[in-house]
Design an enzyme around this catalytic site. Sequence first.
Site, PDB file in Angstrom:
ATOM      1  N   ASP A 108       0.784  -1.243   0.000  1.00 36.50           N
ATOM      2  CA  ASP A 108       0.000   0.000   0.000  1.00 36.50           C
ATOM      3  C   ASP A 108       0.811   1.286   0.000  1.00 36.50           C
ATOM      4  O   ASP A 108       0.262   2.369  -0.176  1.00 36.50           O
ATOM      5  CB  ASP A 108      -0.963   0.012   1.188  1.00 36.50           C
ATOM      6  CG  ASP A 108      -0.273  -0.321   2.512  1.00 36.50           C
ATOM      7  OD1 ASP A 108       0.777   0.294   2.807  1.00 36.50           O
ATOM      8  OD2 ASP A 108      -0.782  -1.189   3.248  1.00 36.50           O
ATOM      9  N   HIS A 123       6.493  -7.735  -1.397  1.00 39.88           N
ATOM     10  CA  HIS A 123       5.444  -8.110  -2.347  1.00 39.88           C
ATOM     11  C   HIS A 123       5.121  -7.017  -3.345  1.00 39.88           C
ATOM     12  O   HIS A 123       4.085  -7.063  -4.002  1.00 39.88           O
ATOM     13  CB  HIS A 123       4.180  -8.524  -1.576  1.00 39.88           C
ATOM     14  CG  HIS A 123       4.378  -9.752  -0.745  1.00 39.88           C
ATOM     15  ND1 HIS A 123       3.587 -10.064   0.344  1.00 39.88           N
ATOM     16  CD2 HIS A 123       5.303 -10.747  -0.833  1.00 39.88           C
ATOM     17  CE1 HIS A 123       4.007 -11.203   0.886  1.00 39.88           C
ATOM     18  NE2 HIS A 123       5.047 -11.629   0.200  1.00 39.88           N
ATOM     19  N   CYS A 131       4.188  -1.333 -18.230  1.00 37.26           N
ATOM     20  CA  CYS A 131       3.692  -1.927 -19.463  1.00 37.26           C
ATOM     21  C   CYS A 131       4.424  -3.238 -19.707  1.00 37.26           C
ATOM     22  O   CYS A 131       5.659  -3.286 -19.646  1.00 37.26           O
ATOM     23  CB  CYS A 131       3.903  -0.973 -20.635  1.00 37.26           C
ATOM     24  SG  CYS A 131       3.455  -1.700 -22.238  1.00 37.26           S
ATOM     25  N   CYS A 152      -1.145   0.748 -22.142  1.00 37.87           N
ATOM     26  CA  CYS A 152      -0.092   1.732 -22.400  1.00 37.87           C
ATOM     27  C   CYS A 152      -0.354   2.372 -23.769  1.00 37.87           C
ATOM     28  O   CYS A 152      -1.095   1.824 -24.592  1.00 37.87           O
ATOM     29  CB  CYS A 152       1.262   1.020 -22.371  1.00 37.87           C
ATOM     30  SG  CYS A 152       2.688   2.096 -22.651  1.00 37.87           S
ATOM     31  N   SER A 193       1.130 -12.959  10.649  1.00 33.44           N
ATOM     32  CA  SER A 193       0.901 -14.277  11.231  1.00 33.44           C
ATOM     33  C   SER A 193       2.146 -15.157  11.158  1.00 33.44           C
ATOM     34  O   SER A 193       2.201 -16.223  11.764  1.00 33.44           O
ATOM     35  CB  SER A 193      -0.254 -14.977  10.498  1.00 33.44           C
ATOM     36  OG  SER A 193       0.068 -15.132   9.114  1.00 33.44           O
TER      37      SER A 193
END
Length: 244
Positions: A108, A123, A131, A152, A193
């Site tokens: 994020d 990640h 593109c 694109c 976790s």
Amino acid sequence: MEGRERSEQLARWIEESEAIVFFGGAGVSTESGIPDFRSVDGLYNQKYKYLPETIISHSFYVRDPEEFYRFYKDKMIFPDAQPNRAHKALAKLEAMGKLKAVITQNIDGLHQAAGSREVLELHGSVHRNYCTRCGAFHSLQEVMADDGVPRCSCGGTVKPDVVLYEEGLDQHIMNKSVQYIRRADMLIIGGTSLTVYPAAGLIDYYNGTKLVLINRSVTPMDGRADLVISGSIGEVLGDIVEAM
């Protein structure tokens, strides 16, 4: 050891440390309104035409980019989310010279929005999109503005720079994360976790005696930690760092 004593111990260790590394997961961003994939109310417990892990796989993206992007834009992008107390506390620790790196499983970009500079995104990030034909960069705003599959100007499909199922983690980011953890005098793990590998295996590279786990629920690694604190990572870190 009671909760208050655990927090006081953490505060002392932060004061003493000069090479802290933070490793965090989805729980760091839930306080910013971004759902945890594996929580009771998370994406993995909701009903869709396809399972979420199927939709966000590389093969599904190639096979059905329209359905992939419908899910991705609706359930994985939160452009209005703001950094919470945890993000801000970590940025402050870095500014103080105590924290050397944030290693995150989140996509994020909230750590950077809070002011953190050395952020290793295991990640990837929704803020980077490329593109697949010419490699041109496209912003999150461009991706969001396109009603369907973003294209694109060259005609190629734009793919988010996030690690999908069936794709490997960036080895350079992994190696850099390992080096930071090996050199750390304190490793704080929060909001994860510790069940997703290979990311969860990073804990094995820590050689120090200040391994701290801050999480709302029990993890498989609790027995290996030097200090376990059950609770909100934003409250725990925020209360300590804001007072420094």
